[in-house]
Design an enzyme around this catalytic site. Structure first.
Site, mmCIF file in Angstrom:
data_model
loop_
_atom_site.group_PDB
_atom_site.id
_atom_site.type_symbol
_atom_site.label_atom_id
_atom_site.label_comp_id
_atom_site.label_asym_id
_atom_site.label_seq_id
_atom_site.Cartn_x
_atom_site.Cartn_y
_atom_site.Cartn_z
ATOM 1 N N ARG A 259 0.844 -1.189 0.000
ATOM 2 C CA ARG A 259 0.000 0.000 0.000
ATOM 3 C C ARG A 259 0.882 1.243 0.000
ATOM 4 O O ARG A 259 2.053 1.201 0.400
ATOM 5 C CB ARG A 259 -0.917 0.019 1.223
ATOM 6 C CG ARG A 259 -1.877 -1.156 1.328
ATOM 7 C CD ARG A 259 -2.746 -1.008 2.565
ATOM 8 N NE ARG A 259 -3.690 -2.113 2.728
ATOM 9 C CZ ARG A 259 -3.480 -3.187 3.467
ATOM 10 N NH1 ARG A 259 -2.324 -3.298 4.133
ATOM 11 N NH2 ARG A 259 -4.377 -4.140 3.573
ATOM 12 N N LYS A 284 -3.291 -0.759 7.468
ATOM 13 C CA LYS A 284 -4.696 -0.954 7.838
ATOM 14 C C LYS A 284 -4.859 -1.827 9.078
ATOM 15 O O LYS A 284 -5.704 -1.545 9.934
ATOM 16 C CB LYS A 284 -5.467 -1.567 6.660
ATOM 17 C CG LYS A 284 -5.801 -0.561 5.562
ATOM 18 C CD LYS A 284 -6.841 -1.124 4.620
ATOM 19 C CE LYS A 284 -7.296 -0.076 3.617
ATOM 20 N NZ LYS A 284 -8.337 -0.594 2.711
ATOM 21 N N HIS A 353 -2.008 1.747 -6.273
ATOM 22 C CA HIS A 353 -2.733 0.501 -6.029
ATOM 23 C C HIS A 353 -2.772 -0.407 -7.255
ATOM 24 O O HIS A 353 -3.009 -1.612 -7.119
ATOM 25 C CB HIS A 353 -4.161 0.811 -5.564
ATOM 26 C CG HIS A 353 -4.511 0.146 -4.269
ATOM 27 N ND1 HIS A 353 -3.848 0.410 -3.099
ATOM 28 C CD2 HIS A 353 -5.447 -0.796 -3.964
ATOM 29 C CE1 HIS A 353 -4.372 -0.325 -2.126
ATOM 30 N NE2 HIS A 353 -5.327 -1.067 -2.620
ATOM 31 N N ARG A 356 -0.393 -3.080 -6.817
ATOM 32 C CA ARG A 356 -0.891 -4.069 -5.855
ATOM 33 C C ARG A 356 -1.823 -5.053 -6.552
ATOM 34 O O ARG A 356 -1.742 -6.265 -6.343
ATOM 35 C CB ARG A 356 -1.614 -3.335 -4.726
ATOM 36 C CG ARG A 356 -2.075 -4.192 -3.558
ATOM 37 C CD ARG A 356 -2.585 -3.272 -2.453
ATOM 38 N NE ARG A 356 -3.186 -3.991 -1.342
ATOM 39 C CZ ARG A 356 -2.502 -4.509 -0.334
ATOM 40 N NH1 ARG A 356 -1.195 -4.425 -0.319
ATOM 41 N NH2 ARG A 356 -3.117 -5.127 0.659
#
Length: 410
Positions: A259, A284, A353, A356
């Site tokens: 992230r 997170k 992202h 990712r």
């Protein structure tokens, strides 16, 4: 004892120099700060009492003076240097800038009080992360300002379902369905707090109607392996400090699928060079993962540390390329710029992202179990990883069953 203007400018020069500002920038900042102090002296305004409106007016006067001297308006970015110099002066004298807003009426005082207790509740009772708290507080300030401006200091006590509908209609004008759903969730949180704290008699949170979103209804952007290689090669060719930094960041994103916050918060002590491992703090979940330090990523980070990173006491690895040197605040513009330089144009969003997503799909195509993918990406549950299954469209197409009776339709 009050410092003289000369002493203040001398101190400002020392502070800017200690923060590694370029000597030319230091001179320019101090020159504009000195001019602002002269302006305050003419207006008999103590520097400790300066407001944002007064700074804005001074900058407007500076633009008008430039036009009279040169017969034209300055460039669109001309104001950045005088603005930065004045702000640095005010941070030195007042301790922070912009200043903490002060209540000018009863409605402001009520709004500040509610936001302060709401922030404490989010932090102490719900234990939310700072970015989540900041997002919830922004919505709270926006809603309370809107409501109190309409109804005065008694506004929250008179809140009704019609008020909620009116506010949601106002916010919906320029938002997507997904963004409007987020607004509804933030507003529900605030209304639950208002009821819990006794500011409103009825819990109105169940009355907020948000758009219905279906699970996995949107397909995020993804980079193919060749596109990732092109972006990395384009960044590798840039040997400037910014290029070395960006190449290292892109290598980490492509190798581990991190992230944005996990890259920005990566610290020097998180890399064990002898043990060839890297510690990732998952932004997170708050958990940590220890992953093997892959050669391309490690070599890129090492090249940046040796030749690109500015001299600073900060422990975060990736820093701004201009003073004051501090960690990066976001990666979206950096990634978008590097994609553009490589000639890559994803169909959707083009932030960090997408690397990712690409890493997840690559592991899916390599038959890596979903649980292991989730562990690498820092997911709490396999349900969070399931979203990436829809990205492997070619793989799913390859194993699709024929539709019974399809030959009859041809």
């Amino acid at each position: 004892m009050t410092k003289t203007d000369r002493e203040v400018i001398t101190e400002l020069e020392a502070v800017l120099t200690s923060q590694e500002y370029n000597p030319v920038v230091v001179r320019n900042y101090c020159a504009y700060a000195r001019g602002f102090l002269d302006h305050l002296a003419q207006q008999n305004i103590p520097i400790a009492d300066v407001t944002e409106a007064q700074v804005e007016q001074h900058l407007c006067d500076a633009v008008a003076l430039f036009q009279r001297r040169h017969g034209r308006l300055p460039g669109p970015r001309w104001h950045q240097i005088p603005c930065a110099g004045i702000h640095a002066l005010l941070r030195l004298v007042q301790g922070r800038w912009p200043p903490t807003p002060k209540a000018s009426c009863a409605a402001d005082a009520l709004r500040f009080a509610i936001c302060d207790e709401y922030e404490a509740w989010l932090l102490d009772e719900r234990g939310l992360a700072r970015p989540s708290i900041d997002t919830l507080l922004w919505e709270a300030r926006h809603f309370l300002a809107w409501q109190l401006e309409r109804c005065g200091a008694e506004g929250p006590m008179d809140l009704s379902v019609e008020d909620i509908d009116r506010y949601m209609d106002l916010r919906a004008l320029k938002l997507t369905r997904s963004s409007l759903k987020s607004v509804a969730e933030r507003l529900r949180s605030l209304l639950r707090h208002l009821h819990r704290a006794g500011h409103i008699a009825t819990d109105l949170s169940p009355h907020i109607i948000a758009p219905l979103l279906y699970a996995y209804e949107g397909v995020p952007s993804i980079l193919e392996r060749g596109e990732i290689a092109a972006v990395l090669e384009s960044a590798r060719a840039d040997k400037t400090p910014a290029g070395l930094r960006d190449h290292a960041i892109l290598q980490l994103l492509a190798t581990y699928g991190l992230r944005s916050g996990e890259v920005r918060n990566l610290r020097i002590e998180d890399i064990d060079w002898r043990g060839e491992s890297i510690r990732i703090r998952h932004s997170k979940t708050g958990a940590c993962s220890f992953l093997p330090l892959m050669a391309p990523a490690g070599e890129a980070v090492l090249a940046y540390l040796r030749s690109g990173r500015p001299v600073t006491e900060a422990r975060e690895i990736f820093m701004r390329t201009r003073a004051p040197y501090r960690k990066l605040e976001k990666l979206y513009s950096l990634v978008r710029r590097r994609l553009r330089h490589a000639g890559i144009k994803p169909p959707g969003k083009c932030g960090p992202h997408i690397f990712r997503h690409a890493r997840a799909v690559e592991m899916l195509r390599a038959s890596v179990p979903q649980k292991i993918i989730g562990d690498l990406l820092g997911h709490r549950s396999t349900a969070s990883t399931a979203v990436y299954l829809k990205l492997a469209t070619e793989d799913l197409r390859a194993i699709a069953l024929d539709v019974p009776g399809a030959e009859l339709l041809t």
